[in-house]
Design a protein around this motif. Sequence first.
Motif, mmCIF file in Angstrom:
data_model
loop_
_atom_site.group_PDB
_atom_site.id
_atom_site.type_symbol
_atom_site.label_atom_id
_atom_site.label_comp_id
_atom_site.label_asym_id
_atom_site.label_seq_id
_atom_site.Cartn_x
_atom_site.Cartn_y
_atom_site.Cartn_z
ATOM 1 N N ASP A 243 0.790 -1.173 0.032
ATOM 2 C CA ASP A 243 0.124 -0.162 0.095
ATOM 3 C C ASP A 243 0.829 1.114 0.113
ATOM 4 N N HIS A 244 1.189 1.747 -1.228
ATOM 5 C CA HIS A 244 1.917 3.067 -1.285
ATOM 6 C C HIS A 244 3.322 3.213 -0.661
ATOM 7 N N VAL A 245 3.888 2.101 -1.085
ATOM 8 C CA VAL A 245 5.416 2.032 -0.425
ATOM 9 C C VAL A 245 6.635 2.475 -1.245
ATOM 10 N N SER A 246 7.413 3.128 -0.604
ATOM 11 C CA SER A 246 8.669 3.842 -1.287
ATOM 12 C C SER A 246 9.739 3.085 -0.695
ATOM 13 N N VAL A 247 10.571 2.702 -1.437
ATOM 14 C CA VAL A 247 12.172 2.059 -0.764
ATOM 15 C C VAL A 247 13.077 2.586 -1.838
ATOM 16 N N ASP A 248 14.519 2.607 -1.666
ATOM 17 C CA ASP A 248 15.316 2.871 -2.378
ATOM 18 C C ASP A 248 16.693 2.186 -1.987
ATOM 19 N N LEU A 249 17.739 1.979 -2.836
ATOM 20 C CA LEU A 249 18.832 1.290 -2.859
ATOM 21 C C LEU A 249 20.131 2.014 -3.480
ATOM 22 N N TYR A 250 21.194 1.971 -2.766
ATOM 23 C CA TYR A 250 22.252 2.810 -3.448
ATOM 24 C C TYR A 250 23.278 1.631 -3.884
ATOM 25 N N PRO A 251 24.316 1.981 -4.847
ATOM 26 C CA PRO A 251 25.472 0.968 -4.888
ATOM 27 C C PRO A 251 26.298 0.884 -3.635
ATOM 28 N N GLY A 252 26.490 -0.472 -3.410
ATOM 29 C CA GLY A 252 27.412 -0.974 -2.615
ATOM 30 C C GLY A 252 26.585 -0.754 -1.095
ATOM 31 N N GLU A 253 25.351 -0.977 -1.034
ATOM 32 C CA GLU A 253 24.745 -0.863 0.192
ATOM 33 C C GLU A 253 23.746 -2.035 -0.003
ATOM 34 N N VAL A 254 23.459 -2.646 1.402
ATOM 35 C CA VAL A 254 22.443 -3.549 1.534
ATOM 36 C C VAL A 254 21.204 -3.003 2.593
ATOM 37 N N VAL A 255 20.218 -3.194 1.791
ATOM 38 C CA VAL A 255 18.828 -2.739 2.506
ATOM 39 C C VAL A 255 18.095 -3.901 2.851
ATOM 40 N N GLY A 256 17.861 -3.971 4.252
ATOM 41 C CA GLY A 256 17.056 -5.095 4.864
ATOM 42 C C GLY A 256 15.600 -4.724 4.497
ATOM 43 N N LEU A 257 14.677 -5.787 4.077
ATOM 44 C CA LEU A 257 13.588 -5.670 4.114
ATOM 45 C C LEU A 257 12.797 -6.545 5.339
ATOM 46 N N LEU A 258 12.168 -5.892 6.253
ATOM 47 C CA LEU A 258 11.586 -6.604 7.518
ATOM 48 C C LEU A 258 10.186 -6.433 7.716
ATOM 49 N N GLY A 259 9.677 -7.491 8.629
ATOM 50 C CA GLY A 259 8.402 -7.460 8.680
ATOM 51 C C GLY A 259 7.658 -8.912 8.775
ATOM 52 N N HIS A 260 6.557 -9.051 9.431
ATOM 53 C CA HIS A 260 5.995 -10.323 9.731
ATOM 54 C C HIS A 260 5.561 -11.033 8.359
ATOM 55 N N ASN A 261 5.406 -12.378 8.345
ATOM 56 C CA ASN A 261 4.810 -12.790 7.387
ATOM 57 C C ASN A 261 3.436 -12.251 6.726
ATOM 58 N N GLY A 262 3.348 -12.146 5.729
ATOM 59 C CA GLY A 262 2.297 -11.388 5.017
ATOM 60 C C GLY A 262 2.371 -9.928 5.132
ATOM 61 N N ALA A 263 3.392 -9.243 5.557
ATOM 62 C CA ALA A 263 3.641 -7.899 5.640
ATOM 63 C C ALA A 263 3.839 -7.158 4.405
ATOM 64 N N GLY A 264 4.086 -8.015 3.526
ATOM 65 C CA GLY A 264 4.100 -7.475 1.899
ATOM 66 C C GLY A 264 5.447 -7.298 1.556
#
Lengths: 431, 255
Positions: free
Chosen positions: B28-49
């Motif tokens: 639901d209207h989610v924005s994320v970004d990622l830069y070179p040489g970077e690790v971005v974790g995506l966290l959340g419960h099961n079913g969080a999307g």
Amino acid sequence: MTASADVAGAPRKKSFIETLELDTRMLGMVVAFIVLTVGFHLVTHGLFLTPRNIFNLTIQTVSIGIMATGMVFVIVMRDIDLSVGSLLCLCSAVMGLLQVRLLPDIGIPLGSPLIAPLAIVSGLAVGAIIGALNGWLVGYLAVPSFIVTLGGLLVWRNVAWYITSGQTLGPLDDNFQLFGGINGTLGAPASWAFGILACAGALYALWHGRRAKIRHEFPVKPVWAEVVIAAVIVVAILGFVWILNSYQIPPAVLRRHFAAIGKPMPQGYADVYGLPISVFLLIAVAIAMTLVALKTRFGRYVFATGGNPDAAELSGINTKLLTVKVFALMGALAALSAVVASARQTYHTNDIGTLDELRTIAAAVIGGTALAGGVGTIYGAILGALIMQALNSGMAMVGVDSPFQNIVVGSVLVLAVFVDIVYRKRTGALK
Amino acid sequence: MTAMNERGTPLVEMRDISIAFGGIKAVDHVSVDLYPGEVVGLLGHNGAGKSTLIKCLSGAYHQDAGEIFINGQKATINNPRDARAYNIETIYQTLALADNLDASSNLFLGRELVTPMGFVDDAHMEAETRKIMHRLNPNFRKFKDPVSALSGGQRQSVAIARAVYFNARILIMDEPTAALGPHETQMVADLIHELKRQGLGIFLIDHDIHAVMELCDRASVMKNGQLVGTVNVKDVTEDDLLGMIILGKHPEKAA
């Protein structure tokens, strides 16, 4: 990582069969086939393994054998095609109509050399288009293939009935009949030439494979193992040609032939049948389909999709289009079988190919194609078709009653799959 | 957030992504970004999307609304082939390997090496597989066996080899260590550090807070299809992250 097991297992001495790197499952089938045929030979007091009967056996196997190669792809994709027998009938009807009515009606006279090629190309097109339609329904509209082709089983034979008004169409074109078996054989010299070429091709393939392995510094079999395999292949091919070349054309047939061309038959004239064109066709299809399965992207994608459809899709494989292609190929092969089957009986009838879908599926399954998908070989399916045909024709020769013949064939099918499951469990291929 | 913008153009920017399945808003209207040489974790419960969101980037799903930018350019990703064309590689939770094929067939699946005649070149592919596996997992020996005969770690190294071999710029890892033992997990962690040094951007979906704290530079937390927030991992504690995951509470707001 966890690789200790293979490191520890390295110095173990390999058995003879392991060194030859043979497929033990195929070896088992070949042994079963040999036991079966030798058994019939003994029971019939030496009537089964005669050149004449082997000739007939191979001819009778062609139609199912051709379709079984396509069915392997269909089943490997986790689909099924129950419509091939009906589709065969429709293709046969189209080709029969073209030969005896439609083409002569548009001014191509009966007996013209154009008739057979035009009929065959049209038949193949009809088969491929209907196959593609099946594939589109399965792939794009997501109707289960069992249902799509169960519908096709009813539809296509009755379309054939409708367009032919249920009439028998014949006699088919003389050139067309060359694909039927006994009416089209290569004769001894061409058969020997085929045998020698086949040996050369097989030896080249062995050499080429070994060279590629050496170039990339992979381990190769010892030279003696390659020689043993090469020798078995050469003996098998030339032995097969020799048997077919030993089948004499009966003098009565020869006399009729000379009478037909208006010449007297020379004293003591004799000739042999040699390799039937239909059997040559099956061998060509088998080689082509094996190449497609093992050496093309298309074949690789078929097996990948059967092994894990999601993985194939995520790897960028268009599995829907692939389904259409596989069913179209199956349809074209059913049409090719229609050529052989109708040419063999020299006319089209509305019951041609009845129950062939089940024989074709049985041949593929006895040949080791797993209904769960992802596993199957072309040579296995053809061996499966041969085993079933040998069973049928052997039992008929022994004089087994008709109902018992089908009871035996049905039981063998179930038994073969059971043995296969046990085998795969033992060898760890099935968990 | 201004600190982020000084790093130039993001490698990936997913803007205002929404996707619904039968009336349920999975993202639901989610924005994320990622830069070179970077690790971005995506966290959340099961079913969080989080898996659903990332599948829009890998091409498995197509978003209902929102845009994806790769290197600042608007990208159209309709299927996995499109994603591959942008050098996006995905290592799936389910591994996405065809069990009946061997390691090299899987590694090259969809991108087979062919001979001049157009036939697949198995010997060449196996040689390449041996090279890359020697780098990633020197103990790997089972080149001839179908991957169903491999251990979890061996299968994972095949999946990772696939991403590395084809020079991924953007790597998506969906619980890459879920099925692995401690030793194999460490191998994957080392590999993530190595790939980061090479300038790849990595989205890491993981349930393991420790792993995220150790491996990630930033973490985006999702709950019920919405983005709770994105934080610099250095600036938060494990408890802060847990609070975001469980309560959907942003630490700055809470503070």
